[in-house]
Design a protein around this motif. Structure first.
Motif, PDB file in Angstrom:
ATOM      1  N   ALA A   1       0.939  -1.344  -0.086  1.00 13.14           N
ATOM      2  CA  ALA A   1      -0.051  -0.028  -0.203  1.00 13.14           C
ATOM      3  C   ALA A   1       0.843   1.370  -0.130  1.00 13.14           C
ATOM      4  O   ALA A   1       1.866   1.300   0.769  1.00 13.14           O
ATOM      5  CB  ALA A   1      -0.932   0.150   1.256  1.00 13.14           C
ATOM      6  N   ILE A   2       0.694   2.143  -0.858  1.00 11.73           N
ATOM      7  CA  ILE A   2       1.378   3.476  -0.921  1.00 11.73           C
ATOM      8  C   ILE A   2       0.218   4.466  -0.860  1.00 11.73           C
ATOM      9  O   ILE A   2      -0.507   4.602  -1.590  1.00 11.73           O
ATOM     10  CB  ILE A   2       2.012   3.659  -2.231  1.00 11.73           C
ATOM     11  CG1 ILE A   2       2.993   2.482  -2.425  1.00 11.73           C
ATOM     12  CG2 ILE A   2       2.742   4.857  -2.384  1.00 11.73           C
ATOM     13  CD1 ILE A   2       3.678   2.272  -3.675  1.00 11.73           C
ATOM     14  N   ALA A   3       0.688   5.552   0.246  1.00 12.11           N
ATOM     15  CA  ALA A   3      -0.171   6.709   0.200  1.00 12.11           C
ATOM     16  C   ALA A   3       0.557   7.871   0.170  1.00 12.11           C
ATOM     17  O   ALA A   3       1.807   7.825   0.688  1.00 12.11           O
ATOM     18  CB  ALA A   3      -0.954   6.553   1.512  1.00 12.11           C
ATOM     19  N   ALA A   4       0.227   9.000  -0.612  1.00  6.53           N
ATOM     20  CA  ALA A   4       0.951  10.000  -0.753  1.00  6.53           C
ATOM     21  C   ALA A   4       0.666  10.830   0.401  1.00  6.53           C
ATOM     22  O   ALA A   4      -0.408  11.053   0.926  1.00  6.53           O
ATOM     23  CB  ALA A   4       0.341  10.867  -2.005  1.00  6.53           C
ATOM     24  N   CYS A   5       1.755  11.673   1.151  1.00  7.66           N
ATOM     25  CA  CYS A   5       1.659  12.407   2.196  1.00  7.66           C
ATOM     26  C   CYS A   5       1.362  13.761   1.906  1.00  7.66           C
ATOM     27  O   CYS A   5       1.203  14.677   2.818  1.00  7.66           O
ATOM     28  CB  CYS A   5       2.905  12.382   3.067  1.00  7.66           C
ATOM     29  SG  CYS A   5       3.306  10.931   3.422  1.00  7.66           S
ATOM     30  N   THR A   6       1.274  14.122   0.461  1.00 11.38           N
ATOM     31  CA  THR A   6       0.871  15.659   0.219  1.00 11.38           C
ATOM     32  C   THR A   6      -0.561  15.711  -0.096  1.00 11.38           C
ATOM     33  O   THR A   6      -1.223  14.714  -0.221  1.00 11.38           O
ATOM     34  CB  THR A   6       1.936  15.953  -0.962  1.00 11.38           C
ATOM     35  OG1 THR A   6       1.299  15.072  -1.994  1.00 11.38           O
ATOM     36  CG2 THR A   6       3.288  15.982  -0.759  1.00 11.38           C
ATOM     37  N   GLY A   7      -1.032  16.911  -0.180  1.00 10.72           N
ATOM     38  CA  GLY A   7      -2.322  17.234  -0.470  1.00 10.72           C
ATOM     39  C   GLY A   7      -3.241  17.472   0.624  1.00 10.72           C
ATOM     40  O   GLY A   7      -2.539  17.262   1.758  1.00 10.72           O
ATOM     41  N   ASN A   8      -4.629  17.521   0.536  1.00  9.27           N
ATOM     42  CA  ASN A   8      -5.392  17.806   1.821  1.00  9.27           C
ATOM     43  C   ASN A   8      -5.841  16.500   2.459  1.00  9.27           C
ATOM     44  O   ASN A   8      -6.025  15.494   1.642  1.00  9.27           O
ATOM     45  CB  ASN A   8      -6.701  18.660   1.359  1.00  9.27           C
ATOM     46  CG  ASN A   8      -6.194  19.896   0.626  1.00  9.27           C
ATOM     47  OD1 ASN A   8      -5.516  20.690   1.138  1.00  9.27           O
ATOM     48  ND2 ASN A   8      -7.106  20.215  -0.436  1.00  9.27           N
ATOM     49  N   PRO A   9      -5.711  16.430   3.702  1.00  7.23           N
ATOM     50  CA  PRO A   9      -6.076  15.091   4.054  1.00  7.23           C
ATOM     51  C   PRO A   9      -7.443  14.805   3.907  1.00  7.23           C
ATOM     52  O   PRO A   9      -7.773  13.513   4.131  1.00  7.23           O
ATOM     53  CB  PRO A   9      -5.744  15.566   5.841  1.00  7.23           C
ATOM     54  CG  PRO A   9      -5.726  16.906   6.111  1.00  7.23           C
ATOM     55  CD  PRO A   9      -5.548  17.436   4.585  1.00  7.23           C
ATOM     56  N   GLY A  10      -8.370  15.772   4.050  1.00 10.49           N
ATOM     57  CA  GLY A  10      -9.908  15.352   3.866  1.00 10.49           C
ATOM     58  C   GLY A  10     -10.609  14.949   5.067  1.00 10.49           C
ATOM     59  O   GLY A  10      -9.755  14.940   6.040  1.00 10.49           O
ATOM     60  N   ASN A  11     -11.679  14.610   5.147  1.00 14.25           N
ATOM     61  CA  ASN A  11     -12.176  14.027   6.247  1.00 14.25           C
ATOM     62  C   ASN A  11     -12.738  12.620   6.164  1.00 14.25           C
ATOM     63  O   ASN A  11     -13.015  11.909   5.125  1.00 14.25           O
ATOM     64  CB  ASN A  11     -13.751  14.908   6.373  1.00 14.25           C
ATOM     65  CG  ASN A  11     -13.642  16.316   6.569  1.00 14.25           C
ATOM     66  OD1 ASN A  11     -12.752  16.601   7.182  1.00 14.25           O
ATOM     67  ND2 ASN A  11     -14.317  17.266   5.911  1.00 14.25           N
ATOM     68  N   GLY A  12     -12.491  11.922   7.315  1.00 14.36           N
ATOM     69  CA  GLY A  12     -12.661  10.631   7.285  1.00 14.36           C
ATOM     70  C   GLY A  12     -11.712   9.630   6.816  1.00 14.36           C
ATOM     71  O   GLY A  12     -10.545  10.126   6.603  1.00 14.36           O
ATOM     72  N   ASN A  13     -11.912   8.539   6.478  1.00 12.88           N
ATOM     73  CA  ASN A  13     -11.086   7.409   5.730  1.00 12.88           C
ATOM     74  C   ASN A  13     -10.623   7.831   4.496  1.00 12.88           C
ATOM     75  O   ASN A  13     -11.154   8.415   3.774  1.00 12.88           O
ATOM     76  CB  ASN A  13     -11.320   6.142   6.028  1.00 12.88           C
ATOM     77  CG  ASN A  13     -11.841   5.471   7.212  1.00 12.88           C
ATOM     78  OD1 ASN A  13     -11.104   5.927   8.190  1.00 12.88           O
ATOM     79  ND2 ASN A  13     -12.855   4.860   7.365  1.00 12.88           N
ATOM     80  N   PRO A  14      -9.346   7.320   4.080  1.00 17.07           N
ATOM     81  CA  PRO A  14      -8.924   7.592   2.697  1.00 17.07           C
ATOM     82  C   PRO A  14      -9.523   6.762   1.773  1.00 17.07           C
ATOM     83  O   PRO A  14      -9.970   5.724   1.906  1.00 17.07           O
ATOM     84  CB  PRO A  14      -7.385   7.398   2.815  1.00 17.07           C
ATOM     85  CG  PRO A  14      -7.291   6.223   3.846  1.00 17.07           C
ATOM     86  CD  PRO A  14      -8.223   6.856   4.973  1.00 17.07           C
TER      87      PRO A  14
END
Length: 348
Positions: free
Chosen positions: A26-39
């Protein structure tokens, strides 16, 4: 690869104990808006020789996606032999996107109702995302004097191949061997006799193309290796250079990608899945594929490769052999030609 390892990204490895699958990532980018709730999550299922390319492409895609969307995205990955991956998806692995070695494998998912008909038209280039050819690697200085496909049938040549029953790459190799006779005027009987002899010379019949490379390079088994061109190039990138050549008579290997309609509708991530598939055809992604030895399909990237990918003088395609339905029935179904060849190998 430095982009992949930079502080902008983190990597989480997850081992998945499913049929034939050794790895999930699993790869997730750490940039950008975190948003609300789960990815927002997406699962990519692919075949064994693709991780190096996708581990660079995916962070690039996610960096842009996460900058443009409020809800952060995560892409999970699973790799294994293409045939095994296909069966695992059929048996319930919740893949959202499949990038497999054979269009035939994706057609099986379509027949099972997981993918809507017409998937080929939903991405550029009829959903063929990369190309390759079959190649032959030899030991340094080519002590057995291997020059053509025909030399693989010599009595003193030990061949390393993958198994067509589990590996998509191995099916391409089998068809390259068979077609090298048929496409140069030989009969089906001559093609069968030649292919039978090559498999009699096989000292390794591995479950996938990467395992075949490891057997030849790491374990020093065999005199020659038959495998994807991209596997030969990647071996060199990993400081394991292989002397190899591209036979003049060769099959045009085409690797397809598709969205699993049933699953993306269930997961609510169709927009993400379709955007990811489109990104795979961009110059940015195609440049990465090319760097790892896959022949690009995007015209500008293809034209920038110079002589890195040798021209094949006598190419042929799956359609020249009758199409995937015919090829599957003739060669790879239970009791078909490959099974008969295997049975003959063990006959006293």
């Amino acid at each position: 690869m430095s982009r992949f390892l930079s502080c902008n990204f983190f990597i989480r490895w997850v081992v998945v104990f499913l049929s034939g699958i050794s790895l999930s990532l699993a790869i997730a980018a750490c940039t950008g808006n975190p948003g609300n709730g789960n990815p927002l999550e997406l699962t990519l299922v692919s075949y064994m020789v693709t991780p190096s390319a996708y581990q660079e492409i995916i962070p690039q895609f996610l960096e842009t996606w996460n900058q443009q969307h409020d809800r952060k995205a995560v892409i999970r990955q699973s790799y294994g032999p293409s045939g095994t991956q296909t069966r695992t998806v059929l048996h319930g692995l919740d893949a959202d996107v499949v990038a497999l070695a054979l269009a035939l494998d994706i057609q099986q998912l379509e027949k099972a109702g997981l993918i809507e008909p017409g998937w080929e038209e939903e991405a550029p280039n009829n959903s063929i995302v990369t190309r390759s050819v079959a190649t032959i690697a030899t030991r340094p200085n080519n002590p057995k004097g291997i020059q053509t496909w025909a030399d693989l049938a010599k009595d003193d040549v030990q061949v390393v191949l993958a198994n067509p029953k589990t590996s998509g790459g191995a099916r391409w190799s089998f068809l390259a061997l068979w077609g090298s006779v048929i496409q140069t005027g030989g009969t089906a009987e001559e093609a069968r006799a030649f292919t039978q002899k090559v498999y009699e010379n096989a000292v390794v019949l591995s479950k996938d193309s990467r395992e075949a490379t490891d057997a030849f390079v790491g374990q020093r088994q065999g005199d020659v290796l038959v495998n994807y061109e991209n596997e030969m190039i990647l071996a060199g990138l990993n400081d394991r250079p292989l002397p190899y050549f591209v036979p003049e008579v060769n099959i045009a290997i085409e690797n397809a990608v598709a969205v699993i309609d049933e699953n993306v509708d269930k997961h609510g991530n169709r927009e993400l899945a379709e955007a990811f598939v489109r990104y795979l055809f961009t110059p940015e992604a195609q440049t990465v594929f090319a760097r790892y030895g896959f022949r690009p399909v995007e015209p500008t990237v293809e034209s920038n490769q110079g002589d890195r990918f040798p021209v094949v003088n006598t190419p042929f395609t799956i359609e020249d052999l009758g199409g995937w339905d015919t090829v599957q029935q003739q060669f790879f179904d239970e009791g078909a030609i490959f099974d008969e060849i295997q049975a003959n190998l063990y006959r006293p």
